[in-house]
Scaffold this active site. Structure first.
Site, PDB file in Angstrom:
ATOM      1  N   ARG A  98      -0.288  -8.904  13.328  1.00 55.64           N
ATOM      2  CA  ARG A  98      -0.574  -8.141  12.286  1.00 55.64           C
ATOM      3  C   ARG A  98      -1.530  -8.676  11.418  1.00 55.64           C
ATOM      4  O   ARG A  98      -2.848  -7.942  11.149  1.00 55.64           O
ATOM      5  CB  ARG A  98       0.398  -7.180  11.657  1.00 55.64           C
ATOM      6  CG  ARG A  98       0.845  -5.770  12.597  1.00 55.64           C
ATOM      7  CD  ARG A  98       2.413  -5.815  11.892  1.00 55.64           C
ATOM      8  NE  ARG A  98       2.419  -5.148  10.903  1.00 55.64           N
ATOM      9  CZ  ARG A  98       3.453  -4.665   9.853  1.00 55.64           C
ATOM     10  NH1 ARG A  98       4.448  -5.555  10.406  1.00 55.64           N
ATOM     11  NH2 ARG A  98       3.335  -4.279   8.944  1.00 55.64           N
ATOM     12  N   LYS A 118       0.779  -1.266   0.042  1.00 54.93           N
ATOM     13  CA  LYS A 118       0.099  -0.016   0.001  1.00 54.93           C
ATOM     14  C   LYS A 118       1.033   1.272   0.074  1.00 54.93           C
ATOM     15  O   LYS A 118       0.721   2.344  -0.739  1.00 54.93           O
ATOM     16  CB  LYS A 118      -0.921  -0.005   1.251  1.00 54.93           C
ATOM     17  CG  LYS A 118      -2.234  -1.218   1.419  1.00 54.93           C
ATOM     18  CD  LYS A 118      -2.881  -0.828   2.448  1.00 54.93           C
ATOM     19  CE  LYS A 118      -2.358  -1.025   4.019  1.00 54.93           C
ATOM     20  NZ  LYS A 118      -1.819  -2.318   4.041  1.00 54.93           N
ATOM     21  N   ARG A 161      11.630  -2.155  11.128  1.00 56.54           N
ATOM     22  CA  ARG A 161      10.653  -1.709  12.014  1.00 56.54           C
ATOM     23  C   ARG A 161      10.417  -2.812  12.985  1.00 56.54           C
ATOM     24  O   ARG A 161      10.476  -4.132  12.801  1.00 56.54           O
ATOM     25  CB  ARG A 161       9.319  -1.774  11.416  1.00 56.54           C
ATOM     26  CG  ARG A 161       9.205  -0.097  10.760  1.00 56.54           C
ATOM     27  CD  ARG A 161       8.026   0.052   9.692  1.00 56.54           C
ATOM     28  NE  ARG A 161       6.846  -0.450  10.243  1.00 56.54           N
ATOM     29  CZ  ARG A 161       5.837  -0.409   9.473  1.00 56.54           C
ATOM     30  NH1 ARG A 161       5.628   0.262   8.245  1.00 56.54           N
ATOM     31  NH2 ARG A 161       4.641  -1.022   9.986  1.00 56.54           N
ATOM     32  N   ARG A 184      -9.279   1.075   9.236  1.00 52.04           N
ATOM     33  CA  ARG A 184      -8.719  -0.393   9.462  1.00 52.04           C
ATOM     34  C   ARG A 184      -9.836  -0.912  10.274  1.00 52.04           C
ATOM     35  O   ARG A 184      -9.562  -2.273  10.656  1.00 52.04           O
ATOM     36  CB  ARG A 184      -7.382  -0.343  10.342  1.00 52.04           C
ATOM     37  CG  ARG A 184      -6.313  -0.848   9.679  1.00 52.04           C
ATOM     38  CD  ARG A 184      -5.121  -0.392  10.714  1.00 52.04           C
ATOM     39  NE  ARG A 184      -3.739  -0.960  10.091  1.00 52.04           N
ATOM     40  CZ  ARG A 184      -2.923  -0.566   9.485  1.00 52.04           C
ATOM     41  NH1 ARG A 184      -3.260   0.785   9.007  1.00 52.04           N
ATOM     42  NH2 ARG A 184      -1.790  -1.195   9.311  1.00 52.04           N
ATOM     43  N   ARG A 198      11.771  -5.877   4.473  1.00 54.43           N
ATOM     44  CA  ARG A 198      11.745  -4.282   4.545  1.00 54.43           C
ATOM     45  C   ARG A 198      12.728  -3.589   5.353  1.00 54.43           C
ATOM     46  O   ARG A 198      12.950  -4.005   6.484  1.00 54.43           O
ATOM     47  CB  ARG A 198      10.048  -3.945   4.943  1.00 54.43           C
ATOM     48  CG  ARG A 198       9.964  -2.511   5.031  1.00 54.43           C
ATOM     49  CD  ARG A 198       8.430  -2.066   5.041  1.00 54.43           C
ATOM     50  NE  ARG A 198       7.451  -2.604   5.877  1.00 54.43           N
ATOM     51  CZ  ARG A 198       6.423  -2.500   5.844  1.00 54.43           C
ATOM     52  NH1 ARG A 198       5.908  -1.887   4.901  1.00 54.43           N
ATOM     53  NH2 ARG A 198       5.652  -2.717   7.192  1.00 54.43           N
TER      54      ARG A 198
END
Ligand code: ADP
Ligand code: ZN
Length: 218
Positions: free
Chosen positions: A166, A13, A155, A88, A122
């Site tokens: 998540r 996203k 992160r 969300r 990431r």
């Protein structure tokens, strides 16, 4: 046009929204980025949000909704915006439809194994926030930002335990929004399992297509 990007964490996203924002000249509003910047600056909001975020849990609706409402008052949102990471929850979706007209909701889709691999690889620049991927958007040196020389970090919520949490939170709280927007007739599915470039091309095609159910809906 006001656009919402929906989809599980790691589906791309943020990466696609940055490009759409440039292409259409509308602001990219990413609640995750806004929250992380509050955490970095140790604001009251940031201190409240941090422990939820590190565990991969949602920050309470009240906090996030207030933050987004403030942001949407800004003049740059007049000609449209692209929302990434919001709504969300059903509550958040109700709140946004009360204050803005949503043109299209793009539902980015990829399976869990792709998502886990993406999140785990990431890296984010601690200085400018640019997001790298060690396979697809490679920095020259895996610890240093090509753009600003800042240190690249992983992160806290991109570590395996938090990723699982998540995905679970996504299924429970956010996935019901797919049906919510199906009922409104404004959601379009987009295959997000390819490269960032393929994903961007599909997204732009869907946005530019006048009729909202003409393509990509399975
Ligand atoms: P991703 O989409 O990769 O999971 P984000 O950067 O969008 O990551 O969000 C990171 C974290 O910030 C979330 O796990 C959650 O704790 C918090 N967050 C972001 N947006 C929202 C939201 N709309 N409602 C509640 N919490 C949010
Ligand atoms: Zn940087």
């Amino acid at each position: 046009m006001n656009i919402i990007l929906l989809g599980p964490p790691g589906v791309g996203k943020g990466t696609v929204a940055v490009k759409v924002s440039k292409e259409l000249k509308i602001p990219h509003i990413a609640t995750g980025d806004m929250l992380r910047s509050n955490v970095a600056q140790k604001t009251k909001l940031g201190l409240e949000a941090k422990h939820y975020m590190d565990k991969g849990l949602l920050v309470p609706d009240g906090v996030v909704i207030k933050m987004v409402k403030e942001r949407l008052k800004n003049n740059d949102c007049k000609n449209g915006f692209i929302l990434d990471g919001f709504p969300r929850t059903i509550k958040q979706a109700d709140e946004i439809s009360a204050i803005a007209n949503i043109g299209k909701v793009l539902n980015l889709q990829a399976n869990d194994s792709i998502i886990i691999k993406r999140l785990n690889r990431r890296r984010v620049c601690s200085k400018c926030g640019f997001v790298y991927h060690l396979d697809y958007i490679k920095p020259k040196n895996k610890e240093i930002c090509d753009k600003c020389g800042g240190h690249l970090y992983q992160r806290e919520d991109d570590k395996p335990e938090a990723i699982k949490e998540r995905l679970k939170v996504y299924r429970e709280k956010t996935a019901p929004l797919i049906e919510y927007y199906q009922n409104k007739g404004i959601i379009i599915n987009v295959d997000a399992s390819g490269t960032p470039e393929e994903e961007f091309n599909l997204v732009i095609e869907v946005i530019n297509n006048k009729s909202s159910n003409a393509c990509a809906n399975k």
